[in-house]
Each structure stands twice: as C-alpha cells, then as structure tokens.
Design an enzyme around this catalytic site. Sequence first.
Site, PDB file in Angstrom:
ATOM      1  CE  LYS A 211      -3.505   2.350   2.757  1.00  0.00           C
ATOM      2  NZ  LYS A 211      -4.436   2.317   3.881  1.00  0.00           N
ATOM      3  CD  GLU A 217       9.247  -5.969   7.321  1.00  0.00           C
ATOM      4  OE1 GLU A 217       8.957  -4.869   6.794  1.00  0.00           O
ATOM      5  OE2 GLU A 217       9.046  -6.220   8.521  1.00  0.00           O
ATOM      6  N   GLY A 273      -4.949  -1.782   4.931  1.00  0.00           N
ATOM      7  CA  GLY A 273      -4.154  -2.927   4.461  1.00  0.00           C
ATOM      8  C   GLY A 273      -4.848  -4.256   4.724  1.00  0.00           C
ATOM      9  NE  ARG A 274      -6.654  -3.708  10.830  1.00  0.00           N
ATOM     10  CZ  ARG A 274      -5.958  -2.583  10.960  1.00  0.00           C
ATOM     11  NH1 ARG A 274      -4.772  -2.452  10.370  1.00  0.00           N
ATOM     12  NH2 ARG A 274      -6.416  -1.585  11.678  1.00  0.00           N
ATOM     13  CD  GLU A 359      -1.983  -4.463  11.353  1.00  0.00           C
ATOM     14  OE1 GLU A 359      -0.777  -4.754  11.467  1.00  0.00           O
ATOM     15  OE2 GLU A 359      -2.532  -4.300  10.256  1.00  0.00           O
ATOM     16  CG  HIS A 390      -5.630 -36.102  16.608  1.00  0.00           C
ATOM     17  ND1 HIS A 390      -5.829 -37.322  17.208  1.00  0.00           N
ATOM     18  CD2 HIS A 390      -6.639 -35.961  15.716  1.00  0.00           C
ATOM     19  CE1 HIS A 390      -6.878 -37.917  16.674  1.00  0.00           C
ATOM     20  NE2 HIS A 390      -7.402 -37.100  15.766  1.00  0.00           N
ATOM     21  CE  LYS A 514       5.633  -1.106  10.156  1.00  0.00           C
ATOM     22  NZ  LYS A 514       4.709  -0.361   9.324  1.00  0.00           N
TER      23      LYS A 514
END
Length: 550
Positions: A211, A217, A273-274, A359, A390, A514
């Site tokens: 965005k 990263e 973003g999400r 978030e 399990h 960050k």
Amino acid sequence: MNADGRTRLNQTPEWTALAKHREELADTRLRDLFAADPGRGTGYTLQVGDLHIDYSKHLVNDETLRLLRELAAATDVFGLRDAMFRGEKINVTENRAVLHTALRAPRDAVIEVDGENVVPQVHAVLDKMSSFADRVRSGAWTGHTGKRIRNVINVGIGGSDLGPAMAYEVLRSFTDRDLTVRFVSNVDGADLHEATRDLDAAETLFIIASKTFTTIETITNATSARNWLLTELKAGPEAVAKHFVALSTNSEKVSDFGIDTANMFEFWDWVGGRYSYDSAIGLSLMIAIGPDRFREMLDGFHLVDEHFRTAPAEANVPLLLGLLGIWYGNFHDAQSHAVLPYSHYLSKFTAYLQQLDMESNGKYVARDGRETDWQTGPVVWGTPGTNGQHAYYQLIHQGTKLIPADFIGFAEPVAELSGELKAQHDLLMANFFAQTQALAFGKTADEVRAEGVPEEQVPHRTFKGNHPTTTILAKELTPSVLGQLVALYEHKVFTQGAVWNIDSFDQWGVELGKVLAKRIEPALTEGTEVPGLDASTTALVARYRELRGR
Ligand code: F6P
C-alpha cells in the site's frame, strides 16, 4: 463521562445490566438451556447468503441477546456503520474514510469520498486487473525473452500478503493448475530463496504488493527479486517491465523503484491494508482463479455488506457474532477466540483473521484518547480440524480457560475430489459435529460411571462441557462463500470496535518496532553504537556479532 460526551462504556446502564445478568446466569448450563427449550437447536439460528449460523450452543438466553443488542444500540454501532458506508472519515487518528465496502459495490453504486464518487475508479482498476489477468492466463503476456508466464510470485507482507495467500489456498481447486503461484513475505532471505530456487526467471512474474511502497521487508525482497531476475536472465533493467508489476497507493515510490506506473494497479488510502485483498492487492488471486471467479467472490462480500447494512439487529449476523465475543471477553473474562475450520483449504484462514482482528482491535486507547478500562480484542488462534483435535483441543475441553470457538464446515467436499477421498468428507464432518456437541454438553461423572470406569478415574474422564461455540455451515466452499465469510468477520470486528469505542482502522502499535529495527541494523552490520540502547539488547547485539564472527 468521556471527552466526546459519551458515558464511559463500563459505566453505562446497559453494561451494568449485562454484568448483573452474567451473575444471574452463573450456574446456567447448556444442558439446561436445551432441556428447557426443545426448539433451541433450530430457533437460535440465522441465515446470511449461503451461511447457516447456529448460535444455540452459546451461554445465552433471549434476555442475554436483548441486553447485548441494547449495548449495541447505546454505543450506536449502527450509527458508526452507516457513517462507514457513507464514506465518512471514521478512521479518526488517520483522518481517513473506511471504504473496503466500496471495493465490492456494483458498478452503478454511488459512494462519495470528499464529494467524489469512488465506484468508477474501483471498477476501472478491476477492469484493468481483469484484462491483465486474462493476458497472463492466456499466455498473451510474455516475459522479456518471449516465454509465457508460468510462475507468479506475490511479494508483500501483512495485508499485502495474508489475504491473497489465504484466498489462493482456499480457492486452490478453482485455480489454473498450470500456474505456480507463491507468496513471499518474510525478510528472511530463505523465503525468497525457497520461492525462486526451482523457477525459470524467464517465466516468472513478480507482483510487488505494498500500500505504502515503503515497507522495508517488501522493498528489500522486491530489490532482491529484481537482482535475481536480471542475473538469471543476464539482462539489463529493460527486462523489469515484463516481469514486475506493482499494487500500491503510491505511484511516486513505485516509479522510484523502477516499475513503470503503466504496470501499476492502484488502490486508495480509504482501503486499510488488512481490508484490502479484494482491491488490486488481490491480483495474484485473480490471475490464479480468473476474473469471473474473482467477481463472484466480490459479490459474496457485497451480499454480506448489504446484510450488515440493512438487517435488523435481531437478524444481523455480524452484529450477533460481535456481541457474543463481547459477552465472553467482557463478562466472562475470556482472553482468546478460536477459529477452527473443518476444511483443509482454510488452512490459512485463521492466520488471515489474526491480522484482521488483532491489528484492528488490539488497542487500549479509546477514540477519545483515554485508556479503556475494559478488555478489547481477543487473541485469535486456531488451525483446521481435525488436526487441532489431536493437538490442543484437550485444553479447550478440559483446561482451565474459557475459549469460545467458531466451527466452520461445508456439506460438500470440493468438486475435484472423487472416490474414497470424497467419501472421507463424512468422517471429517462427523468430527465437526461431534466436537461442538462434546464441548457444549460434555459427559457427567454419572455417565462416566455408568460405563464401568473405575472410581479413581472418573474425574479424569468427566467433561464439564459448557464450552460455547458458533457453527457456520455452508453447502460448499466457493469464491462467493469465501467472500461472504471474510465480510462476516470484517463486520464482526467492526461491531466490536464500535462497542469498545476504539479506532479499528489504525495500527500505531506496529510502529515502534519498525523504528527500533532501523536503528539496530547498523549495529549488527557495522558495529556502530546505538545511543540509548538498553543493557540487555546491547549484550544480545554483541553476542550476535560474536557468533557471526564480526
Ligand atoms: O506493519 C503493519 C502494516 O502497516 C499493515 O497494516 C499492512 O498490512 C502491512 O504493514 C503492509 O503494509 P504495506 O502494504 O504498506 O506494505
């Protein structure tokens, strides 16, 4: 009283009434609720689109639901909802509209931000994506050497990765199986290495999804991807145009990176973003499943948007799910919420929801700037059943914590399955139904004794039950159903943020880490001193350098 004129949430009469009601229900067992109302199993259900929602196995009665709806009314959830759909700037800390719902609005809808109808832009980008996706899928779009594209790698992180990566898994059986589609997010070089090591660069398209186009990263991985491509192709920067496209709101940074903005697919600051995978961020998914399937998914989103926007409180599924979460988090001290899909294809669904929910609602400051003195977002976790059965279900059944859970399942296996693999579906779903039954009703000591279990073992084999679950059942897992499911959770998260009076659309909490990482990096590489670094981190950095032989 708040600065914004609202009474503090936990001082409202509606909150107090719920707290009192919780005391009254303290000894209520799901067994008793079902015994008292034979119609509960069908009565406590709702339908939205293809999703059948059973909320009968919750520790609630009609009065609980009424009180929860009163809390929603007192906190004006529907008022904020309407403001969101109208394009008002309800993301107060960033002064932005919140309009992911516009991404799936029909072509003729009118939704204005600052007086401008945004729907034509949304459809213009969708059309551009569709024509690009078709060209890649048909082989008309070729790489620098003229070879057709067979590999698509999405490079992005957080909301620029989790949505398309999740949806690609969910809709795998709808994808073009001749295409290899991978997702690189981690700045750990191993991620890009594993994604590229067996690929022919001449057949590989990189989709750089960010965005902001400043996320370290993603920019680092994108730079390494470009270097890999040019080295493999033994080509100059002119090769980039055929192998790199960008998904972003920031055309300047895209162009600085060296991607022609003609190969950029735009979205806007009013898409969080999400909340973005149904925007241009979904391009990798669209290439994989084709534009028609992608649009079916958008229609599924829109169906639930319309339901949330128009259904009355009693029948409003996202509202109900949000309020049930508040009932457990705020009145039963539940700390977490499990999402347990009984579909292999939903293996990344809960990871996706973690960002969406945590978030959005992982915040201790209310919209008025004061700390909340009530619990906000839960820890969201879970993996597909039956694997979880399990591993960690023991703790849900007999542990000391209350863990409300959503069970998501489908009547039909995906169409690709046949023969004995298709037949396995009934066993999968038998487990699905058995687990919510066991969680709700447990097994009493007397029932255990009646099986002849030795007395000393009785406590160990007794299940208290009373563990609340929602069952979400659909006929089959289609693109539309995926859209419906995601929109359901988006609006559930919205509901909770509205009640808690927090801004669900910012994420300032990710910033500090960050900034510190940027400050620490030169200390690792160059050994430079970081002013003000604490003693623990200083020692760890020194140890790291020693281990690296620096
Ligand atoms: O660090 C958090 C975050 O800002 C998320 O909200 C976002 O989805 C992610 O980083 C990626 O951001 P971008 O798409 O700008 O690269």
